[in-house]
Design a protein around this motif. Sequence first.
Motif, PDB file in Angstrom:
ATOM      1  N   THR A 183      58.120   5.300  68.858  1.00 21.42           N
ATOM      2  CA  THR A 183      57.953   6.651  69.397  1.00 21.42           C
ATOM      3  C   THR A 183      56.470   6.960  69.593  1.00 21.42           C
ATOM      4  OG1 THR A 183      59.932   7.307  68.193  1.00 21.42           O
ATOM      5  CG2 THR A 183      58.510   9.085  68.998  1.00 21.42           C
ATOM      6  N   VAL A 184      55.685   6.584  68.597  1.00 20.16           N
ATOM      7  CA  VAL A 184      54.248   6.819  68.682  1.00 20.16           C
ATOM      8  C   VAL A 184      53.625   5.884  69.715  1.00 20.16           C
ATOM      9  CG1 VAL A 184      52.091   6.681  67.384  1.00 20.16           C
ATOM     10  CG2 VAL A 184      54.114   7.732  66.350  1.00 20.16           C
ATOM     11  N   ARG A 185      54.098   4.646  69.726  1.00 21.93           N
ATOM     12  CA  ARG A 185      53.540   3.688  70.679  1.00 21.93           C
ATOM     13  C   ARG A 185      53.753   4.140  72.120  1.00 21.93           C
ATOM     14  NH1 ARG A 185      55.369  -2.532  71.529  1.00 21.93           N
ATOM     15  NH2 ARG A 185      56.732  -1.555  73.079  1.00 21.93           N
ATOM     16  N   ASP A 186      54.903   4.763  72.381  1.00 21.60           N
ATOM     17  CA  ASP A 186      55.142   5.277  73.734  1.00 21.60           C
ATOM     18  C   ASP A 186      54.021   6.224  74.150  1.00 21.60           C
ATOM     19  OD1 ASP A 186      57.476   3.843  73.934  1.00 21.60           O
ATOM     20  OD2 ASP A 186      58.761   5.518  73.321  1.00 21.60           O
ATOM     21  N   GLN A 187      53.616   7.081  73.216  1.00 22.51           N
ATOM     22  CA  GLN A 187      52.514   8.007  73.498  1.00 22.51           C
ATOM     23  C   GLN A 187      51.226   7.240  73.792  1.00 22.51           C
ATOM     24  OE1 GLN A 187      52.703  11.268  73.911  1.00 22.51           O
ATOM     25  NE2 GLN A 187      54.909  11.164  73.544  1.00 22.51           N
ATOM     26  N   LEU A 188      50.999   6.190  72.994  1.00 20.00           N
ATOM     27  CA  LEU A 188      49.777   5.406  73.197  1.00 20.00           C
ATOM     28  C   LEU A 188      49.807   4.723  74.567  1.00 20.00           C
ATOM     29  CD1 LEU A 188      49.088   3.636  69.775  1.00 20.00           C
ATOM     30  CD2 LEU A 188      48.582   5.950  70.488  1.00 20.00           C
ATOM     31  N   LEU A 189      50.953   4.160  74.900  1.00 23.37           N
ATOM     32  CA  LEU A 189      51.032   3.420  76.166  1.00 23.37           C
ATOM     33  C   LEU A 189      50.804   4.343  77.352  1.00 23.37           C
ATOM     34  CD1 LEU A 189      53.909   0.864  75.501  1.00 23.37           C
ATOM     35  CD2 LEU A 189      51.435   0.595  75.308  1.00 23.37           C
ATOM     36  N   HIS A 190      51.333   5.548  77.246  1.00 28.12           N
ATOM     37  CA  HIS A 190      51.115   6.555  78.275  1.00 28.12           C
ATOM     38  C   HIS A 190      49.619   6.754  78.502  1.00 28.12           C
ATOM     39  CE1 HIS A 190      51.661  10.023  80.711  1.00 28.12           C
ATOM     40  NE2 HIS A 190      51.315  10.906  79.785  1.00 28.12           N
ATOM     41  N   ARG A 191      48.875   6.902  77.414  1.00 21.64           N
ATOM     42  CA  ARG A 191      47.422   7.116  77.520  1.00 21.64           C
ATOM     43  C   ARG A 191      46.685   5.841  77.935  1.00 21.64           C
ATOM     44  NH1 ARG A 191      49.907  10.441  74.663  1.00 21.64           N
ATOM     45  NH2 ARG A 191      49.196  12.580  74.336  1.00 21.64           N
ATOM     46  N   TRP A 192      47.233   4.737  77.500  1.00 21.18           N
ATOM     47  CA  TRP A 192      46.621   3.458  77.842  1.00 21.18           C
ATOM     48  C   TRP A 192      46.673   3.229  79.348  1.00 21.18           C
ATOM     49  CZ3 TRP A 192      48.958  -1.767  75.798  1.00 21.18           C
ATOM     50  CH2 TRP A 192      48.098  -2.805  76.131  1.00 21.18           C
ATOM     51  N   VAL A 200      25.940   1.645  77.798  1.00 21.08           N
ATOM     52  CA  VAL A 200      27.211   2.106  78.367  1.00 21.08           C
ATOM     53  C   VAL A 200      27.382   3.600  78.134  1.00 21.08           C
ATOM     54  CG1 VAL A 200      28.441  -0.082  78.131  1.00 21.08           C
ATOM     55  CG2 VAL A 200      28.472   1.549  76.233  1.00 21.08           C
ATOM     56  N   LYS A 201      28.179   4.212  79.012  1.00 20.77           N
ATOM     57  CA  LYS A 201      28.398   5.655  78.934  1.00 20.77           C
ATOM     58  C   LYS A 201      29.882   5.956  78.768  1.00 20.77           C
ATOM     59  CE  LYS A 201      24.429   7.571  81.121  1.00 20.77           C
ATOM     60  NZ  LYS A 201      23.638   6.334  81.263  1.00 20.77           N
ATOM     61  N   PRO A 202      30.190   7.110  78.207  1.00 19.59           N
ATOM     62  CA  PRO A 202      31.598   7.519  78.081  1.00 19.59           C
ATOM     63  C   PRO A 202      32.240   7.706  79.453  1.00 19.59           C
ATOM     64  CG  PRO A 202      30.160   8.951  76.779  1.00 19.59           C
ATOM     65  CD  PRO A 202      29.272   8.097  77.618  1.00 19.59           C
ATOM     66  N   VAL A 203      33.541   7.453  79.502  1.00 20.67           N
ATOM     67  CA  VAL A 203      34.340   7.716  80.708  1.00 20.67           C
ATOM     68  C   VAL A 203      35.537   8.555  80.277  1.00 20.67           C
ATOM     69  CG1 VAL A 203      35.674   6.671  82.582  1.00 20.67           C
ATOM     70  CG2 VAL A 203      33.661   5.482  81.683  1.00 20.67           C
ATOM     71  N   PRO A 204      35.434   9.888  80.401  1.00 24.07           N
ATOM     72  CA  PRO A 204      36.550  10.727  79.952  1.00 24.07           C
ATOM     73  C   PRO A 204      37.816  10.418  80.747  1.00 24.07           C
ATOM     74  CG  PRO A 204      34.575  12.041  80.336  1.00 24.07           C
ATOM     75  CD  PRO A 204      34.316  10.682  80.908  1.00 24.07           C
ATOM     76  N   ILE A 205      38.943  10.432  80.079  1.00 29.68           N
ATOM     77  CA  ILE A 205      40.224  10.119  80.713  1.00 29.68           C
ATOM     78  C   ILE A 205      41.087  11.385  80.731  1.00 29.68           C
ATOM     79  CG2 ILE A 205      42.343   8.728  80.533  1.00 29.68           C
ATOM     80  CD1 ILE A 205      39.824   7.081  81.193  1.00 29.68           C
ATOM     81  N   LEU A 206      41.654  11.668  81.912  1.00 24.59           N
ATOM     82  CA  LEU A 206      42.539  12.842  82.044  1.00 24.59           C
ATOM     83  C   LEU A 206      43.987  12.390  81.960  1.00 24.59           C
ATOM     84  CD1 LEU A 206      40.659  14.391  85.085  1.00 24.59           C
ATOM     85  CD2 LEU A 206      40.408  15.007  82.641  1.00 24.59           C
ATOM     86  N   LEU A 207      44.820  13.228  81.368  1.00 22.74           N
ATOM     87  CA  LEU A 207      46.215  12.835  81.183  1.00 22.74           C
ATOM     88  C   LEU A 207      47.046  13.079  82.431  1.00 22.74           C
ATOM     89  CD1 LEU A 207      47.449  11.380  78.957  1.00 22.74           C
ATOM     90  CD2 LEU A 207      48.156  13.521  77.899  1.00 22.74           C
ATOM     91  N   GLU A 208      46.713  14.148  83.165  1.00 22.75           N
ATOM     92  CA  GLU A 208      47.556  14.448  84.348  1.00 22.75           C
ATOM     93  C   GLU A 208      46.809  14.165  85.640  1.00 22.75           C
ATOM     94  OE1 GLU A 208      50.493  14.652  83.811  1.00 22.75           O
ATOM     95  OE2 GLU A 208      50.467  15.216  81.696  1.00 22.75           O
TER      96      GLU A 208
END
Length: 823
Positions: free
Chosen positions: A49-58, A815-823
């Motif tokens: 269940t938690v991994r699904d959340q991770l994969l979504h973000r991955w 290296v610099k941060p690369v913010p990731i958006l969910l939607e």
Amino acid sequence: SEPVSCTGGRADMSLDGLRRTFREHVFYTQGRFPSVATRNDLYMAFAYTVRDQLLHRWIKTVEQMAGKDLKIVSYLSAEFLLGPHLENNLINLGIYDDVLGIAKEEGFDIQVIFDQEEEPGLGNGGLGRLAACYLDSLASLEVPAIGYGIRYEFGIFDQEIRDGWQVERTDQWLRLGNPWELARPEITCRVSFGGRTEPYQDDRGRYRVRWIPHRTVKGVAYDTPILGYRVNTCNLLRLWKAEAIESFEFEAFNVGDYYGAVDEKIYSENITKVLYPNDEPVQGKQLRLEQQYFFVSCSLQDMLRIYKLGGGKLDRFSRHFAIQLNDTHPALGVAELMRLLVDEEGMDWEPAWDVTCKTFGYTNHTLLPEALEKWPVELFAGLFPRHMEIIYEINRRFLDEVRRRWPGDEARVARMSLIDESGGRFVRMAHLACVGSHAINGVAELHSRLLKEDVLRDFHEMTPEKFSNKTNGVTPRRFLVLANPGLTRLIEGKIGDTWIRRPEELRKLEPCADDPAFREEWRRVKLENKKNLARVIRERTGIEVDPASMFDIQVKRLHEYKRQHLNVLHIIALYDRIKRNPSYDLCPRTFIFGGKAAPGYFMAKLIIKLINSVGDTVNRDPDVNGRLKVVFFPDLNVKNAKFIYPAADLSEQISTAGKEASGTGNMKFSMNGALTIGTLDGANVEIREEVGAENFFLFGLTAEEVYSLKRDGYRPMEYFQANPELQRVVERIASGYFSNGDRELFKPLVDALMFHDTFMLFADFGSYADVQGRVDEAYRDREHWTRMSILNSARMGKFSSDRAIREYCEDIWKVKPVPILLE
Ligand code: Z2T
């Protein structure tokens, strides 16, 4: 291309969504009715269940990075000591309380579920755990990164204590399956060994070399998503498993020889079977060298593949990948990248060398000369004939430069050569790493200085601009938020929770040290943590300890330089004082030890036996009357460490000055409000600077004093003769007092101290015992002690791995941060 749509369904992180996904996994992934689901089924269903959340973000992370002109950090490490994933991921996702709620509704104890998780113990100690903290920080800082390493089938052994001795048991962490990894059977690499090389002319008439290897294995990628704290960045840990190349392919080599083919398969899979359980020094075993090359070659091939996918030109590789060598275990990467670029990609030597040097950075983790890796030339050339040639060529060019700078200084040339010829011939891996990197760093101020002055002095003289310090750090998520929820809540009540990303803000707690009510609360939390540890100690050892006593703790790998036996000498001194004066006024103390000894390290194992033997005697002696308890906590690992750091009053950091590169346990303790008794070694120096000398118990020789004493001839017997208490302590051990009259058992230990005392316990014993006396007095003033404890936690912000990673990003990796958006 279209953004991947995977909202709703399993990506739904609402309470209802999580509950539905969990039930689905019990049913469809585990194949169980809830009523017959085992503990493991429930754990697996939660994990998925938690991994699904991770994969979504991955997927969002990969998607949003693709096609961008960005730079990726590649952290090469033979070890990653990750610890359990589930709780950590819940914290980083911010759904810890939700999941606790679901467990309650569904009617089971979430703690039992957490306990079910086997930790991936793919490391020995500090170095491997540091790699894990750095992955957490890289993701939390939204920096694109890949960790590359080895998927050991058996990680660090499980430790049992039988009759006071360490017994090793195989770590079968994969037995019940690993829900956190994704096998990638389609991501494979070929890695070769042995054979010979052969010159030829390419179609443009250029002189080239080809390697005709003796055998080839396949590396298969296993990916674990690494999510940052409350961000969408989900990075990748890619671990390689060795397999035989496809059977139909090597039929060509083994015509019709079925059993030969099966042998080959077993032989190939051997490479990633087991982690070598030695911390420092490593043993020069062929299989270990094969492991190193195997994972380095897979990782570099993988990076080149990813890079080419993006259409990159090879001479610009270093603008898109920064590779960090975690000690010299992956240092072969320097020669391997040269081979890939020159032999496989057809680049000329000079541009390939330019790319290589700009790409690699090297972190050194030790000052112990015996821990610097070197491989017999014969072994090395046998396994890697082409790399041997490449190393000779690197060396030839490098030594030419040395000779240009220092004409006639052949002694320097011999010292700096990549080949040690001072008796046998060896490849010096640290020299290879230094020459092939643009940046070289130590892991604490003192360590970095000593590297420059001593171990890597010649290299510093030649290229001072390469050197820097990057003081280690630890992740406050695992070692404070997860390990110490009580303290976290208390702190949050006062200063909110922004310190979890910016621990410098913990300084806002300083005024609370003057608030008696807050101090009272602080003590209450500590007492709860001590009760919790006391319960676990009772369950695991049968020993009853008093949570009201001072918890004085030393947990770390067993090593003579770390001086667990100095701690024991002091315990025996206290015991001796009680025996000589039954009403001796001692503030009650519980001494807790924990840590694994390398299976072949006789003296370390004997120290474990001594701790347990002293414990047996002291814990049972009615004269002691509750004033002393000695416990050896079996099987120290990340999972168990969680009970330990939050429960400590006193943290023992007592290595011989100049021997511990940094230490990281020292940081974990202090963050959790333990006071430190320690030498001026490793990061202790900086911890003391941060928390204030008045909140730190300092003792012992300085590194400089240790060196000059050694130089002038150290005679332990002189200290022995001058200190009657030390004599009585040693006599108790030697006389068989702790070994049922057996005078032989601890003789090797006693003799080592009396005649050599390589780590100068006798020289530091007096000062250590004195300062322990001051600790005893200080603990009696509970208000003042609490004040110091609060100030320790409040001033530990510097030692967050986020700070360390920021420094690596700015100074070394660019290296610099690369913010990731969910939607
Ligand atoms: C290790 O854990 C460390 C150094 C090594 O040198 C090898 C291993 Cl497995 C080759 C430790 C250091 O002893 C410790 O001081 C340091 O804090 C830690 O690495 C992380 O840098």
